[in-house]
Design a protein around this motif. Structure first.
Motif: not given
Length: 573
Positions: A80-82, A104-110
């Protein structure tokens, strides 16, 4: 949205001019997944409930979930973090329909999206969305199939945080990983598309005997909240059947398997063949109906015999008996070479072996060991004395017990409180229970190694809850996409080739995804690389165009096909 056209001669020359660059993005089957998500309105339904997001985030919670669904159904085995790496080679603005880029689709965003889902309530959010989609798309059936599976997790999870819905614990592992902590996923599927209608993360040491009844109460509560006037019949395995819970109330119809540990059930499954009046249903099945009053409730019991199951179970039994033969032979050899102080000890040891191997007849004789009292040449007239005891034994299979056991193979009992045998026939009873494989196939899908829900690496129980909800959304998208495609093929009287190049009307989405591999977007840039001056979709073969058209208008736009009323015009036939 731009439509794609082939390069003309001038454009081909333009490709070679100085200052112009090309970029290739992978489309493959991802457009079909994105189109299905868009048609179902998943992102909008989530955003409507989650509310306003942090202004610093460029990707909404709903679109973050779509990104995770695309990653999950990408079958790339990427963590997921990738996810941002997954989208680095994808047309993000086209798939997510927003002015965002892969970075923009970072692990922080998710992670924030998962936190918001957990705060709202993973199970609550999923149920609200699933019921809406099922009702709006006419996917709601009368049967709810219920089951659970375990999800292994890695890590200690000692982080002090706001209490989560679930506790990650050791429990009965259906993954055969008792060394790992786990969560349990409870799943309800319904209707012709096997749409997941309800999901719930549960504690790792969950007992189905308790959770099944709680899940039914929660789904019925959801039904009341949306004022749905529909009565479901619940189908589950033998964990649902309990005297203290299921048989104490009658406010819903149920169909389940009777535990074979019950004395009444055991007597029925071992009943001699000649004493049973069978009704042959064909396809290797025969049934015999009974009325039972077990637990004080009148109910229909259906003894089922499956020829396929019998052959499978007989083969398994024979394999186990061969292992037991070898095992028992070694035990008896050691037993025969052991010296006992008294006859009682020898008999006790023999009885222990006999009790453990009930499918064998062990004939043992206790023999005294006669020796002279002293070593060396015996004196004249000296007699031997008993110095110990040994067991001389032989064994053979207890054919009567083996045949009795074989007699029960291939048999199981179904029970229901629906006493209307005219409208709910024995054959329908068996057919509805066999449809339980819909939820089991959903678990196989979720736990496919390429799907990555067989083990979870997130370091927060709350995020694990939310991720389980997102992954169940993946299953929903997959099942609905497959159902809609098959419906379209039936309506248009069309077929698609399977793996053996045979034309079929029921292709799997996994195979359709493979057919779509190789579709790319070629983008032409000049100078600043901000926006492409032209885009071309490549490798759109006739069969791929056909699939896109069958998926409908949104998919056509996603792949840049001009929307025509006549399918033959699109396919160039």
């Amino acid at each position: 949205m731009r439509y794609f056209t082939p390069l003309n001669k001038g454009e081909k020359i333009l490709m070679q001019m100085a200052g112009e660059e090309l970029k290739t993005l992978t489309m493959d089957h991802h457009g079909l997944v994105a189109a299905t998500c868009k048609d179902l309105g998943i992102a909008e339904r989530i955003n409507q409930r989650i509310g306003k997001m942090d202004e610093r985030r460029r990707v909404s919670t709903g679109k973050s979930v779509i990104a995770m669904i695309l990653n999950g159904l990408g079958f790339t085995n990427r963590r997921l973090y990738l996810t941002h790496q997954f989208f680095a080679t994808k047309p993000v603005d086209r798939l997510l329909d927003e002015d965002i880029v892969a970075s923009d689709i970072t692990d922080s965003t998710l992670g924030h999206a998962l936190d918001e889902i957990a705060s709202y309530g993973s199970s609550k959010l999923f149920a609200e969305i699933a019921f809406e989609i099922a009702i709006e798309n006419n996917l709601l059936g009368n049967l709810n199939h219920l089951d659970t599976t375990s999800i292994s997790v890695h890590g200690e999870y000692d982080v002090k945080e706001e209490p989560a819905v679930i506790e990650l614990r050791h429990g009965h592992s259906k993954d055969h990983r008792p060394d790992l902590k786990q969560a349990v996923l409870s799943l309800v599927v319904n209707g012709p598309s096997a749409i997941p209608l309800f999901m719930e993360p549960l504690n790792g040491n969950n007992s189905d005997n308790n959770s099944f009844h709680e899940t039914i109460k929660k789904v019925n509560a959801c039904k009341k909240e949306i004022d749905l006037d529909k009565n479901f019949k619940w189908v589950a395995d033998s964990a649902l059947y309990s005297e203290d819970k299921l048989l104490k109330q009658n406010d819903y119809l149920w169909l389940t398997r009777v535990p074979e540990t019950l004395k009444e059930a055991k007597n029925l499954t071992t009943k001699p063949e000649e004493d049973i009046e069978w009704n042959d249903l064909g396809s290797g099945y025969k049934v015999s109906a009974f009325i039972s009053h077990y637990g004080g409730m009148e109910q229909r019991w259906l003894l089922v015999y499956s020829a396929q199951a019998y052959l499978r179970e007989k083969k398994t039994l024979e394999s186990k008996l061969k292992k037991k033969d070898s095992e028992l032979e070694k035990i008896l050899w050691h037993l025969g070479n052991e010296i006992f102080d008294c006859e009682k000890d020898a008999r006790t040891a023999l009885k222990k072996v006999e009790a453990k191997y009930g499918l064998y007849v062990i004939k043992g004789e206790i023999v005294p060991i006669m020796k002279y009292a002293q070593k060396g040449k015996p004196k004249a007239g000296e007699k031997k004395i008993i110095t110990g005891f040994k067991i001389e034994c032989r064994r053979e299979r207890n054919e009567a017990e083996v045949n009795k056991l074989l007699n029960s193979k291939g048999r199981f009992i179904l029970a229901t409180n629906d006493m209307d045998a005219k409208n709910f026939s024995d054959q329908q009873m068996l057919s509805d229970y066999k449809a339980q494989q819909n939820v089991e196939s959903g678990f196989r899908f979720l736990k496919d190694p390429w799907f990555m829900l067989d083990s979870i690496f997130l370091q927060s129980p709350k995020r694990i809850e939310a991720l389980m909800m997102v992954m169940t959304l993946c299953l929903m998208v997959y099942n609905i996409a497959q159902y809609k495609l098959r419906q379209a093929l039936a309506i248009k009287n069309e077929t698609l080739p399977n793996q053996l190049d045979k034309e079929v009307k029921n292709p799997t989405m996994r195979w359709v995804f493979q057919i779509m591999e190789g579709i790319s977007i070629v983008q032409f840039y000049q100078d600043n690389f901000v926006k492409p001056i032209k885009e071309v979709m490549t490798n759109l073969t006739a069969i791929r165009k056909k699939i896109i058209v069958l998926f409908g208008e949104t998919a056509c736009r996603m792949y840049g096909l001009l929307i025509q009323k006549n399918m033959t015009e699109i396919l160039g036939m």
